[in-house]
Design an enzyme around this catalytic site. Structure first.
Site, PDB file in Angstrom:
ATOM      1  CB  ALA A 187      67.299 -22.131  28.916  1.00 31.61           C
TER       2      ALA A 187
ATOM      3  CG  ASP B 172      62.894 -11.077  19.316  1.00 32.01           C
ATOM      4  OD1 ASP B 172      63.555 -12.108  19.128  1.00 32.01           O
ATOM      5  OD2 ASP B 172      62.458 -10.758  20.416  1.00 32.01           O
TER       6      ASP B 172
ATOM      7  NE  ARG C 286      63.167 -15.818  18.471  1.00 32.10           N
ATOM      8  CZ  ARG C 286      62.682 -15.381  19.635  1.00 32.10           C
ATOM      9  NH1 ARG C 286      63.293 -14.387  20.255  1.00 32.10           N
ATOM     10  NH2 ARG C 286      61.607 -15.915  20.168  1.00 32.10           N
TER      11      ARG C 286
ATOM     12  CD1 TRP D 110      63.486  -7.437  23.217  1.00 29.83           C
ATOM     13  CD2 TRP D 110      64.923  -8.853  24.163  1.00 29.83           C
ATOM     14  NE1 TRP D 110      63.318  -8.668  22.622  1.00 29.83           N
ATOM     15  CE2 TRP D 110      64.184  -9.553  23.184  1.00 29.83           C
ATOM     16  CE3 TRP D 110      65.894  -9.544  24.899  1.00 29.83           C
ATOM     17  CZ2 TRP D 110      64.376 -10.904  22.925  1.00 29.83           C
ATOM     18  CZ3 TRP D 110      66.076 -10.894  24.636  1.00 29.83           C
ATOM     19  CH2 TRP D 110      65.328 -11.559  23.666  1.00 29.83           C
TER      20      TRP D 110
ATOM     21  CG  ASN E  29      58.464 -10.075  18.275  1.00 37.74           C
ATOM     22  OD1 ASN E  29      59.331 -10.097  19.145  1.00 37.74           O
ATOM     23  ND2 ASN E  29      57.173 -10.082  18.563  1.00 37.74           N
TER      24      ASN E  29
ATOM     25  CG  ASP F 274      58.274 -14.376  19.581  1.00 35.85           C
ATOM     26  OD1 ASP F 274      58.509 -13.150  19.657  1.00 35.85           O
ATOM     27  OD2 ASP F 274      58.541 -15.169  20.513  1.00 35.85           O
TER      28      ASP F 274
ATOM     29  N   GLY G 153      59.318  -5.742  26.158  1.00 35.58           N
ATOM     30  CA  GLY G 153      57.869  -5.644  26.283  1.00 35.58           C
ATOM     31  C   GLY G 153      57.114  -5.816  24.984  1.00 35.58           C
ATOM     32  N   GLY G 154      57.762  -6.371  23.951  1.00 36.00           N
ATOM     33  CA  GLY G 154      57.098  -6.540  22.670  1.00 36.00           C
ATOM     34  C   GLY G 154      55.852  -7.404  22.746  1.00 36.00           C
TER      35      GLY G 154
END
Length: 576
Positions: free
Chosen positions: A544, A308, A333, A246, A264, A306, A196-197
């Protein structure tokens, strides 16, 4: 990528589900899962997210190996009956397979034949909306299994029948809280973290009693005022700063320490949350008894892309620079291949280098491991900023793997993707997206002269050298990797629906099979009655598909959006 597709995928998930618990046949002689079995799993089984607590994604089975894998063929298949991205590994306990799918479904199967024992379907609220309507697996303990649901509950099921034993609400889905991870079970505690970030939540990791569902502890990933790390936030930003957790953590039984990746900061542009923003984009070392934070390492500060870093680092005893390092290895990432050292009271930086092209980092401070940012490629408010790699990063959540035979780390990487957006100050409305930009403004582009996008990379973490690379010309690589003692590397992840097996030492493509859909999920290896099997879920969707849409929008030649969807469990064995 469009808002329309995001909305469509989640609405389909909400309205098609029929609540039920169907039982075709009971499971007899079920093997209880104990602490000792989880610490030292039998080679035939796959009972944790990455098979072992160290997160290496390695199977010691070698009946299927580089010399005979060309004889691999489908043994059985099973349609899950649902759409969207299937991201869970099949979980195996002595001949019983448990499969989690999108839409809150768990299916128990005979792992040898594919015959169904029972099926659980959760009744999801019709107004449920989240960006990632999926599930990444079920945790096991004694005679129960545990599902973290997208409407933010943890549900305990009787492993033999599928009947609900307990059901505990974690947070409020109407405020953007939800879960997609496979629970981590440690010594009778069911440990989960929230998603839920992108909804302006405050992230957390929480533990429940495996027998009763009672909450035992909860640790927020963003410190409140006065707590260590709170000085890295300003004003009330900590209340809505993201830091969701998550993905499943890894565990060191020797030191009784959990390592959990944190997402993030929110909203995306760093100007919206000035400061370093601990413990976003970090790894936390947690005490499983109390949830106390023992140590941390922040991969990058004041996240604005973004990026994270939710995949927990692999725990590997690494020979490097003439000594043995209790390492944490994390291809990030943020495009940096991180090597850290875990100690009783801290996490030390050892080394880091870019494993795909990036224009964001000018370097890494050697003493601290703090990356040095190029401000020209850091998103800000009111101005479009371009950066490489794209917001999906050098490697998103799909897991890397480590082979204990080759000593190599296998990375599902994406090269030559860039992106950008214009930061925008937006009011926070609970339960609604809070990105700090318009979804339709998010761009995916190809670097000039790009010849390929997906890369399966093999790295030697002892030397920092890349040993081999397999490239994919028209597809990203968006699927988890598994290594086996048969010198095999297993991976899906491409838009051509293929499941592939490579030689772990050379990168030679040894075998491939076209499946019903694209594969995002983690392959596994298991054994029943002396026969080794390889299993994976095929079912394309979620990020994806969003990357695929972005490639079509960017008009990359030869790329189409129509990857077939629908989930199928594929199980393979050698021809007899």
């Amino acid at each position: 990528m469009t808002m329309k597709r995001w909305l469509l995928s989640s609405l389909v998930a909400s309205v098609c589900l029929i609540p039920m618990m169907a039982q075709a046949a009971p499971i007899e002689n079920y093997s209880p899962v104990t602490a000792e079995r989880l610490k030292n799993p039998e080679p035939a089984n796959w009972m944790l997210y990455r098979r072992t607590y160290d997160g290496q994604g390695y199977s010691p089975l070698d009946q299927i190996n580089a010399s005979n894998v060309k004889g691999l063929a489908p043994a059985w298949t099973f349609s899950t009956g649902v759409l969207e991205g299937h991201e869970a590994p099949p979980i195996i306990n002595n001949g019983v397979m448990f499969v989690a799918t999108p839409m809150g479904q768990v299916i128990a199967l005979n792992a040898k034949t594919g015959d169904e024992y029972w099926r659980y379907k959760r009744q999801l609220p019709e107004d449920l909306f989240q960006l990632h309507p999926t599930s990444r697996g079920v945790g096991l303990w004694q005679d129960k299994l545990y599902l973290a649901t997208t409407d933010d509950h943890v549900v305990a099921l009787d492993a033999k029948t599928g009947k609900v034993v307990w059901d505990t609400k974690v947070q409020d889905y109407k405020k953007g809280q939800y879960m997609t991870l496979m629970p981590l079970v440690v010594d009778g505690k069911v440990i989960v973290g929230g998603s839920g970030g992108e909804f302006g939540v405050r992230g957390y990791v929480v533990a429940y009693d495996a027998n009763t569902g009672k909450e035992l502890w909860r640790t927020f990933t963003i410190p409140a005022p006065g707590e260590p790390g709170s000085e890295t936030w300003q004003g009330d930003d900590w209340k809505t700063g993201g830091g969701s957790a998550w993905m499943t953590g890894n565990y060191d039984p020797d030191t009784k320490t959990i390592y959990w990746g944190v997402g993030n900061a929110a909203p995306w542009p760093g100007e919206g949350h000035p400061g370093d923003n601990l413990y976003t984009s970090s790894v936390l070392a947690l005490d499983p008894e109390t949830g106390k934070i023992k140590a941390h390492h922040q991969y990058h500060q004041n996240d604005s892309w973004d990026w994270d870093e939710v995949e927990a680092p692999m725990l590997i005893d690494l020979q490097r620079d003439g000594r043995t390092i209790k390492s944490l290895i994390h291809p990030g990432r943020d495009a940096i291949f991180w090597i850290l050292e875990r100690k009783a009271d801290r996490i030390d930086y050892v080394a880091g280098w870019p494993f795909v092209y990036t224009d964001v980092w000018k370097g890494i401070t050697p003493e601290s491991g703090r990356p040095i940012v190029d401000p020209a490629h850091k998103p800000v408010m009111g101005k479009r900023i371009e950066f490489c790699p794209s917001l999906w990063g050098g490697k998103d959540w799909p897991s890397a793997a480590y082979s204990q035979r080759t000593g190599l780390v296998y990375v599902p990487a994406n090269e030559n993707f860039c992106g950008g957006f214009t930061g925008e100050k937006q009011p926070l409305v609970p339960g609604q997206l809070w990105l700090g930009t318009k979804p339709e403004d998010i761009g995916l582009t190809a670097r000039p002269g790009a010849t390929h996008f997906g890369e399966l990379q093999a790295w030697d973490p002892a030397t920092g050298k890349k040993v081999w690379t397999h490239t994919f010309a028209k597809s990203p690589l968006f699927g988890s990797v598994t290594a086996t003692a048969g010198d095999l590397v297993l991976v899906g992840g491409t838009n051509d629906r293929n499941f592939r097996i490579f030689h772990a030492k050379t990168g030679e493509l040894l075998w491939e099979q076209n499946t019903n859909s694209g594969i995002m999920a983690m392959p596994i290896a298991y054994e029943v009655d002396g026969t080794q099997y390889i299993a994976v879920q095929s079912g394309w969707g979620v990020d994806a598909q969003r990357i695929q849409d972005g490639m079509v929008t960017a008009k990359i030649p030869g790329v189409e959006a129509n990857v077939p969807q629908g989930g199928v469990i594929w199980v393979f064995a050698l021809k007899k």
